[in-house]
Write an enzyme that holds these catalytic residues in place. Structure first.
Site, PDB file in Angstrom:
ATOM      1  N   CYS A  15       3.611  80.571  38.214  1.00 23.33           N
ATOM      2  CA  CYS A  15       3.021  81.712  37.511  1.00 23.33           C
ATOM      3  C   CYS A  15       4.056  82.248  36.523  1.00 23.33           C
ATOM      4  CB  CYS A  15       2.518  82.780  38.479  1.00 23.33           C
ATOM      5  SG  CYS A  15       3.754  83.479  39.600  1.00 23.33           S
ATOM      6  N   TRP A  16       4.081  83.547  36.283  1.00 20.88           N
ATOM      7  CA  TRP A  16       4.980  84.095  35.259  1.00 20.88           C
ATOM      8  C   TRP A  16       6.422  84.141  35.739  1.00 20.88           C
ATOM      9  CZ3 TRP A  16       6.804  84.985  30.778  1.00 20.88           C
ATOM     10  CH2 TRP A  16       7.690  86.026  30.523  1.00 20.88           C
TER      11      TRP A  16
END
Length: 359
Positions: A98-99
């Site tokens: 993810c981020w």
């Protein structure tokens, strides 16, 4: 090994190709801006859902936001599994990220691991990947001692020559192809937006990391920006100090090549005139009006030749020797015409020249 395995990108990169899928669980807009090459987007929160959760976090409480986020994430993961993952065998090996923080990727990775798949989670997420790309774009170009820069005025066939070199197996960096732009005021491609700066750099990194430093790398003489995208400094510096090949083609053939490559403007004089207006500051209203009249009248060959002689060629002559230190010693490569055969012959000749160390 216990799954999900949480590993840094430095450990993952050497075996990146071993994963059966690279799953980016960020929102569609985050994915569209940039992602790990080859990744697919299975968002655990879409863009609207991220806004809902974030708003609830700010306006109410973290607890309420987490409850809503958990419900949405669980629903979306279930949908992704049912719609696209049920057919995978037990040995299927996904990489999930993810981020940065790992909450979104951790949720997906945990469920996939509980199912029984040997899943790996990227520690630090996209932000860690991006840090690695930035670092390597500053160092990878330095490794290549045999960069060869294709010089030549607009329409001399440099881009086509790069394409043929690539087809013949040479190592090629086509910055205009990566940037989806031909590098001038008329360089925008029809119905194709330029990628983000980050996506451009990811694509460039993906090419550079697979190149053999012992072999030549061919690249076109670009400016620091291709459209709105910046060429990384380390590559730009390496290009400007590299050996040059001067691609030569007579003006009539250049006109024909440009009319082929810019057929969308030939078919759309109105759109062409909008772009020509951007040159008013350089050439004045009277000259631009004249060029626009040629376009409107369909006198495209005449217009293209005037643009070459009065705009593009003078700009090229002013910049090439100033920006490429070895241009004065460039090896000439004369194209007799713009046929496929001519470019194939030129590509073979250039590879022979560079391979023999004659530059």
């Amino acid at each position: 090994m216990k799954y999900p395995a949480v590993l840094p990108f430095s450990d993952i990169l050497p075996r990146l190709s071993e994963f059966d899928a690279i799953i980016d669980v960020r929102s569609p807009s985050e994915f569209a801006e940039d992602h790990v090459p080859g990744a697919i987007n299975l968002p655990v929160l879409d863009d609207d859902e991220r806004v809902r959760v974030g708003t609830l976090y700010k306006q109410t409480s973290a607890f309420e936001a987490k409850k809503l986020g958990a419900a949405l994430i669980a629903k979306n993961i279930a949908r992704h599994i049912e719609d696209g993952l049920l057919g995978h065998p037990q040995q299927w090996k996904p990489l999930v990220y993810c981020w940065r923080g790992g909450n979104r990727s951790g949720a997906m990775a945990h469920i996939l691991a509980r199912i029984g798949w040997p899943v790996t989670q990227l520690d630090g997420g996209y932000k860690e990947y991006r840090r690695h790309v930035n670092a390597e774009l500053a160092t990878l170009p330095v490794q290549f001692d045999f960069i060869n820069v294709l010089c030549g005025p607009t329409g001399s066939g440099k881009s086509r020559l790069l394409q043929v070199l690539d087809q013949q197996g040479a190592q090629v960096i086509d910055l205009e192809q990566l940037a989806a732009h031909r590098g001038s005021v008329l360089g925008g491609l029809p119905e194709e937006e330029q990628p983000s700066q980050k996506a451009f750099e990811s694509a460039l990194w993906q090419q550079l990391r697979h190149f053999d430093p012992a072999l030549p790398v061919f690249i076109e003489s670009e400016s620091k920006k291709v459209g709105r995208l910046r060429v990384p400094d380390a590559l730009m510096e390496k290009m400007r100090a590299a050996a040059c090949t001067d691609v030569q083609l007579d003006t009539a053939q250049r006109v024909q090549l440009l009319m082929q490559d810019y057929a969308h403007y030939v078919a759309d004089p109105t759109g062409l005139n909008v772009q020509l207006a951007l040159l008013t500051q350089l050439h004045g209203k009277e000259k631009i009006a004249h060029w626009q009249q040629l376009a409107t009248a369909g006198r495209m060959a005449e217009l293209v030749e005037e643009l070459l002689v009065q705009h593009y060629d003078p700009v090229y002559r002013q910049s090439i020797a100033r920006n490429f230190s070895r241009y004065a010693q460039a090896t000439p490569l004369v194209l007799p015409d713009i046929s496929e055969h001519a470019f194939e012959q030129a590509a073979r000749a250039l590879c022979a020249i560079v391979g023999d160390g004659k530059q």
